[in-house]
Motif scaffolding. Structure first.
Motif, PDB file in Angstrom:
ATOM      1  N   HIS A  12       0.807  -1.221   0.000  1.00  0.00           N
ATOM      2  CA  HIS A  12       0.000   0.000   0.000  1.00  0.00           C
ATOM      3  C   HIS A  12       0.842   1.275   0.000  1.00  0.00           C
ATOM      4  O   HIS A  12       0.400   2.305  -0.484  1.00  0.00           O
ATOM      5  N   ASP A  13       2.060   1.209   0.511  1.00  0.00           N
ATOM      6  CA  ASP A  13       2.929   2.400   0.502  1.00  0.00           C
ATOM      7  C   ASP A  13       3.797   2.459  -0.767  1.00  0.00           C
ATOM      8  O   ASP A  13       4.767   3.192  -0.825  1.00  0.00           O
ATOM      9  N   ASP A  14       3.438   1.674  -1.776  1.00  0.00           N
ATOM     10  CA  ASP A  14       4.104   1.603  -3.088  1.00  0.00           C
ATOM     11  C   ASP A  14       5.493   0.971  -3.053  1.00  0.00           C
ATOM     12  O   ASP A  14       6.204   1.017  -4.054  1.00  0.00           O
ATOM     13  N   THR A  15       5.898   0.376  -1.949  1.00  0.00           N
ATOM     14  CA  THR A  15       7.130  -0.393  -1.953  1.00  0.00           C
ATOM     15  C   THR A  15       6.844  -1.757  -2.575  1.00  0.00           C
ATOM     16  O   THR A  15       5.692  -2.196  -2.648  1.00  0.00           O
ATOM     17  N   LYS A  16       7.903  -2.414  -3.043  1.00  0.00           N
ATOM     18  CA  LYS A  16       7.758  -3.716  -3.693  1.00  0.00           C
ATOM     19  C   LYS A  16       8.658  -4.733  -3.017  1.00  0.00           C
ATOM     20  O   LYS A  16       9.764  -4.415  -2.594  1.00  0.00           O
ATOM     21  N   THR A  17       8.161  -5.952  -2.930  1.00  0.00           N
ATOM     22  CA  THR A  17       8.940  -7.074  -2.440  1.00  0.00           C
ATOM     23  C   THR A  17       8.920  -8.135  -3.523  1.00  0.00           C
ATOM     24  O   THR A  17       7.859  -8.466  -4.046  1.00  0.00           O
ATOM     25  N   ARG A  18      10.099  -8.644  -3.883  1.00  0.00           N
ATOM     26  CA  ARG A  18      10.182  -9.641  -4.950  1.00  0.00           C
ATOM     27  C   ARG A  18      10.651 -10.978  -4.377  1.00  0.00           C
ATOM     28  O   ARG A  18      11.574 -11.032  -3.582  1.00  0.00           O
ATOM     29  N   TYR A  19       9.973 -12.034  -4.793  1.00  0.00           N
ATOM     30  CA  TYR A  19      10.311 -13.394  -4.396  1.00  0.00           C
ATOM     31  C   TYR A  19      10.587 -14.194  -5.664  1.00  0.00           C
ATOM     32  O   TYR A  19      10.006 -13.921  -6.713  1.00  0.00           O
ATOM     33  N   THR A  20      11.459 -15.186  -5.563  1.00  0.00           N
ATOM     34  CA  THR A  20      11.723 -16.054  -6.698  1.00  0.00           C
ATOM     35  C   THR A  20      11.453 -17.501  -6.321  1.00  0.00           C
ATOM     36  O   THR A  20      11.654 -17.904  -5.167  1.00  0.00           O
ATOM     37  N   ASP A  21      10.964 -18.254  -7.299  1.00  0.00           N
ATOM     38  CA  ASP A  21      10.684 -19.683  -7.160  1.00  0.00           C
ATOM     39  C   ASP A  21       9.831 -19.964  -5.925  1.00  0.00           C
ATOM     40  O   ASP A  21      10.288 -20.547  -4.946  1.00  0.00           O
ATOM     41  N   VAL A  22       8.580 -19.519  -5.975  1.00  0.00           N
ATOM     42  CA  VAL A  22       7.679 -19.641  -4.828  1.00  0.00           C
ATOM     43  C   VAL A  22       6.363 -20.298  -5.221  1.00  0.00           C
ATOM     44  O   VAL A  22       5.996 -20.366  -6.383  1.00  0.00           O
ATOM     45  N   ARG A  23       5.682 -20.753  -4.230  1.00  0.00           N
ATOM     46  CA  ARG A  23       4.278 -21.136  -4.341  1.00  0.00           C
ATOM     47  C   ARG A  23       3.524 -20.095  -3.537  1.00  0.00           C
ATOM     48  O   ARG A  23       4.034 -19.564  -2.554  1.00  0.00           O
ATOM     49  N   TYR A  24       2.297 -19.790  -3.962  1.00  0.00           N
ATOM     50  CA  TYR A  24       1.558 -18.744  -3.263  1.00  0.00           C
ATOM     51  C   TYR A  24       0.069 -19.051  -3.273  1.00  0.00           C
ATOM     52  O   TYR A  24      -0.427 -19.848  -4.074  1.00  0.00           O
ATOM     53  N   GLN A  25      -0.635 -18.391  -2.358  1.00  0.00           N
ATOM     54  CA  GLN A  25      -2.081 -18.548  -2.248  1.00  0.00           C
ATOM     55  C   GLN A  25      -2.666 -17.192  -1.887  1.00  0.00           C
ATOM     56  O   GLN A  25      -2.298 -16.599  -0.863  1.00  0.00           O
ATOM     57  N   LEU A  26      -3.538 -16.696  -2.746  1.00  0.00           N
ATOM     58  CA  LEU A  26      -4.253 -15.465  -2.429  1.00  0.00           C
ATOM     59  C   LEU A  26      -5.355 -15.802  -1.446  1.00  0.00           C
ATOM     60  O   LEU A  26      -6.124 -16.732  -1.648  1.00  0.00           O
ATOM     61  N   ILE A  27      -5.422 -15.046  -0.359  1.00  0.00           N
ATOM     62  CA  ILE A  27      -6.426 -15.285   0.671  1.00  0.00           C
ATOM     63  C   ILE A  27      -7.180 -13.986   0.930  1.00  0.00           C
ATOM     64  O   ILE A  27      -6.788 -12.927   0.453  1.00  0.00           O
ATOM     65  N   ARG A  28      -8.245 -14.073   1.651  1.00  0.00           N
ATOM     66  CA  ARG A  28      -9.093 -12.901   1.898  1.00  0.00           C
ATOM     67  C   ARG A  28      -8.316 -11.729   2.496  1.00  0.00           C
ATOM     68  O   ARG A  28      -8.516 -10.583   2.136  1.00  0.00           O
ATOM     69  N   ASP A  29      -7.400 -12.012   3.406  1.00  0.00           N
ATOM     70  CA  ASP A  29      -6.654 -10.959   4.102  1.00  0.00           C
ATOM     71  C   ASP A  29      -5.349 -10.572   3.416  1.00  0.00           C
ATOM     72  O   ASP A  29      -4.631  -9.720   3.921  1.00  0.00           O
ATOM     73  N   GLY A  30      -4.993 -11.201   2.301  1.00  0.00           N
ATOM     74  CA  GLY A  30      -3.731 -10.876   1.640  1.00  0.00           C
ATOM     75  C   GLY A  30      -3.206 -12.023   0.812  1.00  0.00           C
ATOM     76  O   GLY A  30      -3.898 -12.578  -0.030  1.00  0.00           O
TER      77      GLY A  30
END
Length: 58
Positions: A12-30
């Motif tokens: 939300h503050d326009d900063t970015k975090t980058r991850y490589t070679d990940v699995r992810y799950q979008l959830i209600r809170d994030g």
């Protein structure tokens, strides 16, 4: 669970975090991310960009 070669999280503050070679799950809170460093749970996300390289078929 989706896999991403590169996952960029825009906060939300326009900063970015980058991850490589990940699995992810979008959830209600994030988003929940599993990487070599362990599990991450982020709630302050504005958007995500996930990229996956596809193998070419011969």
């Amino acid at each position: 669970m989706p896999h991403a070669d590169t996952l960029t999280v825009v906060h939300h503050d326009d900063t970015k975090t980058r991850y490589t070679d990940v699995r992810y799950q979008l959830i209600r809170d994030g988003i929940r991310i599993w990487s070599r460093e362990g599990e991450h749970s982020l709630t302050d996300i504005l958007m995500t960009h996930a990229y996956r390289r596809r193998e070419q078929k011969h």
